[in-house]
Scaffold this motif. Structure first.
Motif, PDB file in Angstrom:
ATOM      1  N   MET A 174     -28.818 -48.837  60.080  1.00 36.07           N
ATOM      2  CA  MET A 174     -27.455 -49.029  60.526  1.00 36.07           C
ATOM      3  C   MET A 174     -27.009 -47.736  61.187  1.00 36.07           C
ATOM      4  SD  MET A 174     -24.059 -50.008  58.277  1.00 36.07           S
ATOM      5  CE  MET A 174     -24.406 -51.741  58.137  1.00 36.07           C
ATOM      6  N   ASN A 175     -26.448 -47.835  62.381  1.00 38.19           N
ATOM      7  CA  ASN A 175     -26.036 -46.625  63.082  1.00 38.19           C
ATOM      8  C   ASN A 175     -24.715 -46.089  62.523  1.00 38.19           C
ATOM      9  OD1 ASN A 175     -23.730 -47.617  64.546  1.00 38.19           O
ATOM     10  ND2 ASN A 175     -25.113 -48.654  65.942  1.00 38.19           N
ATOM     11  N   PRO A 176     -24.386 -44.828  62.812  1.00 40.89           N
ATOM     12  CA  PRO A 176     -23.200 -44.211  62.225  1.00 40.89           C
ATOM     13  C   PRO A 176     -21.885 -44.928  62.544  1.00 40.89           C
ATOM     14  CG  PRO A 176     -24.617 -42.529  63.163  1.00 40.89           C
ATOM     15  CD  PRO A 176     -25.188 -43.860  63.569  1.00 40.89           C
ATOM     16  N   ILE A 177     -21.768 -45.484  63.743  1.00 40.97           N
ATOM     17  CA  ILE A 177     -20.536 -46.192  64.107  1.00 40.97           C
ATOM     18  C   ILE A 177     -20.382 -47.452  63.261  1.00 40.97           C
ATOM     19  CG2 ILE A 177     -19.342 -47.447  65.958  1.00 40.97           C
ATOM     20  CD1 ILE A 177     -20.616 -45.419  67.914  1.00 40.97           C
ATOM     21  N   ALA A 178     -21.460 -48.204  63.107  1.00 41.06           N
ATOM     22  CA  ALA A 178     -21.398 -49.411  62.279  1.00 41.06           C
ATOM     23  C   ALA A 178     -21.088 -49.055  60.830  1.00 41.06           C
ATOM     24  CB  ALA A 178     -22.719 -50.182  62.361  1.00 41.06           C
ATOM     25  N   LEU A 179     -21.650 -47.966  60.343  1.00 42.47           N
ATOM     26  CA  LEU A 179     -21.398 -47.532  58.974  1.00 42.47           C
ATOM     27  C   LEU A 179     -19.932 -47.128  58.785  1.00 42.47           C
ATOM     28  CD1 LEU A 179     -22.984 -47.282  56.369  1.00 42.47           C
ATOM     29  CD2 LEU A 179     -23.572 -44.947  57.025  1.00 42.47           C
ATOM     30  N   LEU A 180     -19.370 -46.444  59.764  1.00 39.72           N
ATOM     31  CA  LEU A 180     -17.964 -46.066  59.700  1.00 39.72           C
ATOM     32  C   LEU A 180     -17.049 -47.292  59.763  1.00 39.72           C
ATOM     33  CD1 LEU A 180     -16.194 -43.558  59.448  1.00 39.72           C
ATOM     34  CD2 LEU A 180     -16.104 -43.473  61.944  1.00 39.72           C
ATOM     35  N   LEU A 181     -17.383 -48.233  60.640  1.00 38.60           N
ATOM     36  CA  LEU A 181     -16.606 -49.480  60.712  1.00 38.60           C
ATOM     37  C   LEU A 181     -16.689 -50.246  59.395  1.00 38.60           C
ATOM     38  CD1 LEU A 181     -17.439 -50.783  64.303  1.00 38.60           C
ATOM     39  CD2 LEU A 181     -15.230 -49.950  63.471  1.00 38.60           C
ATOM     40  N   LEU A 182     -17.876 -50.270  58.816  1.00 36.65           N
ATOM     41  CA  LEU A 182     -18.052 -50.932  57.525  1.00 36.65           C
ATOM     42  C   LEU A 182     -17.182 -50.270  56.464  1.00 36.65           C
ATOM     43  CD1 LEU A 182     -19.608 -52.961  55.704  1.00 36.65           C
ATOM     44  CD2 LEU A 182     -21.273 -51.134  55.350  1.00 36.65           C
ATOM     45  N   ALA A 183     -17.155 -48.940  56.441  1.00 39.81           N
ATOM     46  CA  ALA A 183     -16.357 -48.210  55.450  1.00 39.81           C
ATOM     47  C   ALA A 183     -14.881 -48.573  55.568  1.00 39.81           C
ATOM     48  CB  ALA A 183     -16.559 -46.705  55.621  1.00 39.81           C
ATOM     49  N   PHE A 184     -14.373 -48.596  56.788  1.00 38.08           N
ATOM     50  CA  PHE A 184     -12.957 -48.937  56.958  1.00 38.08           C
ATOM     51  C   PHE A 184     -12.698 -50.416  56.704  1.00 38.08           C
ATOM     52  CE2 PHE A 184     -12.547 -44.726  58.766  1.00 38.08           C
ATOM     53  CZ  PHE A 184     -11.344 -44.332  58.217  1.00 38.08           C
ATOM     54  N   ALA A 185     -13.638 -51.274  57.043  1.00 41.94           N
ATOM     55  CA  ALA A 185     -13.470 -52.704  56.745  1.00 41.94           C
ATOM     56  C   ALA A 185     -13.404 -52.933  55.242  1.00 41.94           C
ATOM     57  CB  ALA A 185     -14.617 -53.513  57.354  1.00 41.94           C
ATOM     58  N   MET A 186     -14.220 -52.193  54.487  1.00 43.14           N
ATOM     59  CA  MET A 186     -14.212 -52.335  53.034  1.00 43.14           C
ATOM     60  C   MET A 186     -12.896 -51.867  52.420  1.00 43.14           C
ATOM     61  SD  MET A 186     -17.078 -53.639  51.772  1.00 43.14           S
ATOM     62  CE  MET A 186     -16.293 -54.881  52.751  1.00 43.14           C
ATOM     63  N   SER A 187     -12.174 -51.011  53.131  1.00 44.93           N
ATOM     64  CA  SER A 187     -10.933 -50.465  52.574  1.00 44.93           C
ATOM     65  C   SER A 187      -9.700 -51.296  52.914  1.00 44.93           C
ATOM     66  CB  SER A 187     -10.732 -49.031  53.069  1.00 44.93           C
ATOM     67  OG  SER A 187     -10.444 -49.002  54.448  1.00 44.93           O
ATOM     68  N   THR A 188      -9.829 -52.308  53.753  1.00 42.76           N
ATOM     69  CA  THR A 188      -8.629 -53.020  54.193  1.00 42.76           C
ATOM     70  C   THR A 188      -7.993 -53.869  53.107  1.00 42.76           C
ATOM     71  OG1 THR A 188      -9.957 -54.798  55.138  1.00 42.76           O
ATOM     72  CG2 THR A 188      -9.261 -53.035  56.635  1.00 42.76           C
ATOM     73  N   ASP A 189      -8.786 -54.460  52.227  1.00 42.59           N
ATOM     74  CA  ASP A 189      -8.160 -55.232  51.154  1.00 42.59           C
ATOM     75  C   ASP A 189      -7.452 -54.304  50.174  1.00 42.59           C
ATOM     76  OD1 ASP A 189     -10.637 -54.291  50.293  1.00 42.59           O
ATOM     77  OD2 ASP A 189     -11.172 -56.115  49.229  1.00 42.59           O
ATOM     78  N   ALA A 190      -8.015 -53.119  49.947  1.00 45.08           N
ATOM     79  CA  ALA A 190      -7.338 -52.126  49.114  1.00 45.08           C
ATOM     80  C   ALA A 190      -6.071 -51.636  49.806  1.00 45.08           C
ATOM     81  CB  ALA A 190      -8.275 -50.960  48.813  1.00 45.08           C
ATOM     82  N   PHE A 191      -6.127 -51.481  51.127  1.00 47.16           N
ATOM     83  CA  PHE A 191      -4.944 -51.097  51.900  1.00 47.16           C
ATOM     84  C   PHE A 191      -3.853 -52.145  51.757  1.00 47.16           C
ATOM     85  CE2 PHE A 191      -2.570 -51.417  55.927  1.00 47.16           C
ATOM     86  CZ  PHE A 191      -1.990 -50.149  55.968  1.00 47.16           C
ATOM     87  N   ALA A 192      -4.239 -53.406  51.854  1.00 45.06           N
ATOM     88  CA  ALA A 192      -3.260 -54.487  51.720  1.00 45.06           C
ATOM     89  C   ALA A 192      -2.598 -54.441  50.340  1.00 45.06           C
ATOM     90  CB  ALA A 192      -3.942 -55.839  51.939  1.00 45.06           C
ATOM     91  N   ALA A 193      -3.384 -54.212  49.296  1.00 43.21           N
ATOM     92  CA  ALA A 193      -2.832 -54.108  47.944  1.00 43.21           C
ATOM     93  C   ALA A 193      -1.920 -52.886  47.831  1.00 43.21           C
ATOM     94  CB  ALA A 193      -3.959 -54.038  46.915  1.00 43.21           C
ATOM     95  N   ALA A 194      -2.319 -51.785  48.453  1.00 48.23           N
ATOM     96  CA  ALA A 194      -1.527 -50.554  48.390  1.00 48.23           C
ATOM     97  C   ALA A 194      -0.193 -50.706  49.103  1.00 48.23           C
ATOM     98  CB  ALA A 194      -2.320 -49.391  48.990  1.00 48.23           C
ATOM     99  N   VAL A 195      -0.181 -51.430  50.210  1.00 45.55           N
ATOM    100  CA  VAL A 195       1.081 -51.667  50.911  1.00 45.55           C
ATOM    101  C   VAL A 195       2.029 -52.441  50.000  1.00 45.55           C
ATOM    102  CG1 VAL A 195       2.165 -52.891  52.845  1.00 45.55           C
ATOM    103  CG2 VAL A 195       0.121 -51.516  53.238  1.00 45.55           C
ATOM    104  N   GLY A 196       1.513 -53.444  49.316  1.00 44.81           N
ATOM    105  CA  GLY A 196       2.338 -54.206  48.380  1.00 44.81           C
ATOM    106  C   GLY A 196       2.858 -53.345  47.241  1.00 44.81           C
ATOM    107  N   LYS A 197       2.000 -52.481  46.701  1.00 45.04           N
ATOM    108  CA  LYS A 197       2.428 -51.585  45.626  1.00 45.04           C
ATOM    109  C   LYS A 197       3.445 -50.579  46.141  1.00 45.04           C
ATOM    110  CE  LYS A 197      -1.455 -51.939  42.504  1.00 45.04           C
ATOM    111  NZ  LYS A 197      -0.712 -52.544  41.428  1.00 45.04           N
ATOM    112  N   GLY A 198       3.195 -50.039  47.306  1.00 43.01           N
ATOM    113  CA  GLY A 198       4.139 -49.088  47.889  1.00 43.01           C
ATOM    114  C   GLY A 198       5.489 -49.718  48.170  1.00 43.01           C
ATOM    115  N   ALA A 199       5.468 -50.972  48.582  1.00 40.84           N
ATOM    116  CA  ALA A 199       6.725 -51.681  48.861  1.00 40.84           C
ATOM    117  C   ALA A 199       7.530 -51.910  47.592  1.00 40.84           C
ATOM    118  CB  ALA A 199       6.427 -53.010  49.549  1.00 40.84           C
ATOM    119  N   SER A 200       6.866 -51.943  46.442  1.00 36.15           N
ATOM    120  CA  SER A 200       7.566 -52.209  45.179  1.00 36.15           C
ATOM    121  C   SER A 200       8.106 -50.953  44.516  1.00 36.15           C
ATOM    122  CB  SER A 200       6.637 -52.943  44.216  1.00 36.15           C
ATOM    123  OG  SER A 200       5.645 -52.063  43.738  1.00 36.15           O
TER     124      SER A 200
END
Length: 185
Positions: free
Chosen positions: A1-27
């Protein structure tokens, strides 16, 4: 896997956590940087650990499925991406129950719930000979950053962006899966 794909994968894996964090931050009444960073570190550590667990599971079975490895990784990423899109499209920001505090237990349980997909990705990574330590570190760092940002933005922009972030993360996972499969041919 090339570095760009690995970086995209890392950020893709964090989006559901980001979504949860936005909800927590909003509360939260006040989303301070130190509270946001603490939450980001808990999420990041858990999100970095789960792909290693998945990778170990995948490695134990890799000799049986080596010829199909690229198809397995592609299928896992596409399936997870479609699931994230489905979850992002079905969730109604108005009906999501938001937590009232950032207790360690609440943050940890939420982080575990959002990191299951990273474990499945770890299984797929075992079949394509990726350095799991670099992948896990990138996933953990991306998640720490995205969760910290999500908590800070949550109070300002609410849960609508979190909803869209999960759809974007799903599309990104599918794109990484297609990119990996295309690279095999």
């Amino acid at each position: 896997m090339n570095p760009i794909a690995l970086l995209l994968l890392a950020f893709a894996m964090s989006t559901d956590a980001f979504a949860a964090a936005v909800g927590k931050g909003a509360s939260l009444k006040k989303a301070s940087f130190s509270e946001a960073l603490k939450m980001g570190l808990v999420f990041g550590l858990i999100e970095a650990t789960t792909p290693v667990i998945g990778w170990l599971i995948g490695k134990s079975a890799s000799s049986y499925v080596e010829a199909w490895a690229h198809w397995i990784a592609f299928s896992l990423l596409v399936a997870l991406g479609m699931y994230m899109i489905y979850e992002g499209m079905k969730s109604d920001p108005e009906t999501v129950e938001k937590p009232s505090s950032l207790s360690f237990l609440t943050v940890s349980l939420t982080a575990i719930g959002t990191s299951i997909d990273a474990m499945a990705v770890g299984v797929g990574l075992a079949f394509i000979h990726v350095n799991i330590w670099i992948a896990a570190a990138l996933i953990g760092l991306a998640t720490t950053f995205m969760v910290t940002l999500g908590v800070l933005l949550g109070r300002t922009i609410g849960s609508l962006l979190g909803h869209r972030a999960e759809v974007f993360g799903g599309l990104t996972l599918i794109a990484v899966g297609v990119w990996m499969l295309q690279g095999h041919f």
